[in-house]
Design an enzyme around this catalytic site. Structure first.
Site, PDB file in Angstrom:
ATOM      1  N   ARG A 125     -22.679  27.456 -16.020  1.00  0.00           N
ATOM      2  CA  ARG A 125     -21.534  27.591 -15.556  1.00  0.00           C
ATOM      3  C   ARG A 125     -20.923  26.697 -14.497  1.00  0.00           C
ATOM      4  O   ARG A 125     -21.630  26.293 -13.906  1.00  0.00           O
ATOM      5  CB  ARG A 125     -21.297  29.097 -15.055  1.00  0.00           C
TER       6      ARG A 125
ATOM      7  N   ASP B  78     -27.533  26.801  -6.823  1.00  0.00           N
ATOM      8  CA  ASP B  78     -27.572  28.311  -7.445  1.00  0.00           C
ATOM      9  C   ASP B  78     -29.094  28.574  -7.353  1.00  0.00           C
ATOM     10  O   ASP B  78     -30.018  27.765  -7.412  1.00  0.00           O
ATOM     11  CB  ASP B  78     -26.951  28.313  -8.428  1.00  0.00           C
TER      12      ASP B  78
ATOM     13  N   HIS C  63     -31.374  31.762   0.847  1.00  0.00           N
ATOM     14  CA  HIS C  63     -30.405  30.961   1.354  1.00  0.00           C
ATOM     15  C   HIS C  63     -30.904  30.140   2.724  1.00  0.00           C
ATOM     16  O   HIS C  63     -30.732  28.971   2.772  1.00  0.00           O
ATOM     17  CB  HIS C  63     -29.285  31.653   1.964  1.00  0.00           C
TER      18      HIS C  63
ATOM     19  N   ASN D 117     -30.811  30.907  -5.050  1.00  0.00           N
ATOM     20  CA  ASN D 117     -31.437  31.277  -3.709  1.00  0.00           C
ATOM     21  C   ASN D 117     -31.916  32.500  -3.620  1.00  0.00           C
ATOM     22  O   ASN D 117     -32.914  32.833  -3.304  1.00  0.00           O
ATOM     23  CB  ASN D 117     -30.500  30.932  -2.517  1.00  0.00           C
TER      24      ASN D 117
ATOM     25  N   GLU E 200     -15.178  33.930  -4.334  1.00  0.00           N
ATOM     26  CA  GLU E 200     -15.580  35.047  -4.775  1.00  0.00           C
ATOM     27  C   GLU E 200     -17.093  35.670  -4.508  1.00  0.00           C
ATOM     28  O   GLU E 200     -17.371  36.637  -4.321  1.00  0.00           O
ATOM     29  CB  GLU E 200     -16.012  34.769  -6.274  1.00  0.00           C
ATOM     30  N   ASN E 201     -17.783  34.699  -3.506  1.00  0.00           N
ATOM     31  CA  ASN E 201     -18.928  35.149  -2.933  1.00  0.00           C
ATOM     32  C   ASN E 201     -18.738  36.102  -1.740  1.00  0.00           C
ATOM     33  O   ASN E 201     -19.684  36.888  -1.206  1.00  0.00           O
ATOM     34  CB  ASN E 201     -19.784  33.923  -2.226  1.00  0.00           C
TER      35      ASN E 201
ATOM     36  N   SER F 281     -18.439  30.191  -2.510  1.00  0.00           N
ATOM     37  CA  SER F 281     -17.366  30.322  -3.176  1.00  0.00           C
ATOM     38  C   SER F 281     -16.358  31.602  -2.676  1.00  0.00           C
ATOM     39  O   SER F 281     -16.934  32.354  -2.130  1.00  0.00           O
ATOM     40  CB  SER F 281     -17.534  30.658  -4.774  1.00  0.00           C
TER      41      SER F 281
ATOM     42  N   SER G 226     -18.257  28.044 -12.588  1.00  0.00           N
ATOM     43  CA  SER G 226     -17.896  28.796 -11.423  1.00  0.00           C
ATOM     44  C   SER G 226     -16.810  28.397 -10.610  1.00  0.00           C
ATOM     45  O   SER G 226     -17.201  28.359  -9.395  1.00  0.00           O
ATOM     46  CB  SER G 226     -19.226  29.037 -10.752  1.00  0.00           C
TER      47      SER G 226
HETATM   48  C1  FPP Z   1     -26.073  30.625  -4.457  1.00  0.00           C
HETATM   49  O1  FPP Z   1     -27.140  31.281  -4.835  1.00  0.00           O
HETATM   50  C2  FPP Z   1     -26.089  30.115  -3.203  1.00  0.00           C
HETATM   51  C3  FPP Z   1     -25.280  30.611  -2.272  1.00  0.00           C
HETATM   52  C4  FPP Z   1     -24.139  31.361  -2.498  1.00  0.00           C
HETATM   53  C5  FPP Z   1     -25.223  29.801  -0.888  1.00  0.00           C
HETATM   54  C6  FPP Z   1     -25.812  28.331  -0.750  1.00  0.00           C
HETATM   55  C7  FPP Z   1     -26.007  28.306   0.652  1.00  0.00           C
HETATM   56  C8  FPP Z   1     -26.943  27.314   0.998  1.00  0.00           C
HETATM   57  C9  FPP Z   1     -27.972  26.667   0.312  1.00  0.00           C
HETATM   58  C10 FPP Z   1     -26.863  27.109   2.605  1.00  0.00           C
HETATM   59  C11 FPP Z   1     -25.969  25.621   2.860  1.00  0.00           C
HETATM   60  C12 FPP Z   1     -25.909  25.423   4.363  1.00  0.00           C
HETATM   61  C13 FPP Z   1     -25.004  24.510   4.565  1.00  0.00           C
HETATM   62  C14 FPP Z   1     -25.129  24.258   6.213  1.00  0.00           C
HETATM   63  C15 FPP Z   1     -24.104  23.717   3.898  1.00  0.00           C
HETATM   64  P1  FPP Z   1     -27.284  32.861  -5.028  1.00  0.00           P
HETATM   65  O2  FPP Z   1     -27.267  33.724  -4.025  1.00  0.00           O
HETATM   66  O3  FPP Z   1     -26.125  32.998  -6.307  1.00  0.00           O
HETATM   67  O4  FPP Z   1     -28.607  32.973  -6.000  1.00  0.00           O
HETATM   68  P2  FPP Z   1     -28.791  34.049  -7.195  1.00  0.00           P
HETATM   69  O5  FPP Z   1     -28.101  33.599  -8.334  1.00  0.00           O
HETATM   70  O6  FPP Z   1     -30.340  33.832  -7.567  1.00  0.00           O
HETATM   71  O7  FPP Z   1     -28.458  35.154  -6.900  1.00  0.00           O
END
Ligand code: FPP
Length: 238
Positions: A190, A17, A34, A19, A64-65, A62, A192
């Site tokens: 969480r 989480d 990401h 990114n 939900e994403n 997820s 989630s």
């Molecule tokens: C949550 O951060 C992260 C994600 C929804 C995507 C995670 C994916 C990667 C790290 C790439 C993985 C790649 C492979 C090949 C498995 P967020 O966007 O919810 O962050 P925020 O809460 O700050 O908005």
């Protein structure tokens, strides 16, 4: 490093989480966060398996994403494709078996084809298992397992009183052991919808850093914290 050699969690789960916040803080598009998270993954995964962890579940997306705006979802799909293509031979060479957990719908055809190829080509990997949870929901996983079991009962292939905890495990997306340690980066507390059935006695750890900054050192700190925990599985305190 001696402390790291003992009491290593067999199955670790990571909710990657933060990114989006990592990118926003730098005035960048969320997708750049990401991308940075994915860049961090290779060394991190390598390090985690070197530490002795045998199963690593990553929450890549997820179900939900999919409510996010279509540009971000599409950028994520492209990022998965890019990374699957780039890292696939490395995982195979390292003897890592890659499996995926989640529903197929509404994943893109090219993503599904790439997932199928990786699954097939790494199926004999016996060093460790990388479980990529993509379009995953823990509740849906239990619903889907229940449907499979109900179907067996209806077809008289399984008796109701034969159903136990292990039966449910067996019909989850992947027949993996319980998760011992779940790490969620970014300071959110969480679960989630992540590994709901498998996490019944998991230990949790919530580092403040955003996922792109969760490096080897951060993982070692998490591991040291895990090693201090007294896991009782409902039994008496020692
Ligand atoms: C949550 O951060 C992260 C994600 C929804 C995507 C995670 C994916 C990667 C790290 C790439 C993985 C790649 C492979 C090949 C498995 P967020 O966007 O919810 O962050 P925020 O809460 O700050 O908005």
């Amino acid at each position: 490093m001696a402390a790291l050699e003992k009491n290593i969690p067999y199955h670790v789960g990571i909710i990657m989480d933060g990114n989006g916040r990592w990118a926003t803080k730098r005035g960048l598009k969320r997708s750049m966060g990401h991308k940075e998270g994915a860049k961090n993954l290779k060394t991190l995964v390598e390090h985690i398996f070197k530490s002795g962890v045998k199963v690593l579940s990553l929450y890549a997306l997820s179900s939900e994403n999919f409510k996010r705006d279509s540009e971000e979802v599409n950028d994520l799909m492209n990022l998965f494709m890019e990374n699957f293509k780039k890292e696939f031979s490395y995982l195979k060479e390292q003897n890592i078996k890659v499996v995926f957990s989640g529903r197929r719908e509404p994943l893109r055809e090219d993503v599904l084809a790439s997932m199928d190829k990786i699954t097939k080509e790494t199926k004999n990997g016996n060093l460790a298992i990388l479980n990529i949870c993509l379009n995953y929901s823990g509740q849906d996983e239990i619903v889907d397992a229940t449907k499979k079991i109900a179907n067996l009962v209806v077809n008289k292939e399984l008796a109701i009183n034969e159903i136990n905890k292990d039966t449910i495990y067996h019909y989850l997306y992947q027949d993996l052991p319980p998760v011992d340690f779940i790490i969620r980066t970014s300071g959110e507390y969480r679960i989630s919808n992540f590994l709901l059935y498998q996490a019944s006695y998991a230990e949790y750890y919530f580092p403040k850093v955003y996922f792109p900054d969760f490096n080897q050192k951060e993982f070692d700190m998490a591991l040291m914290e895990y090693q201090k925990r007294n896991r009782r599985f409902g039994g008496n305190a020692k």
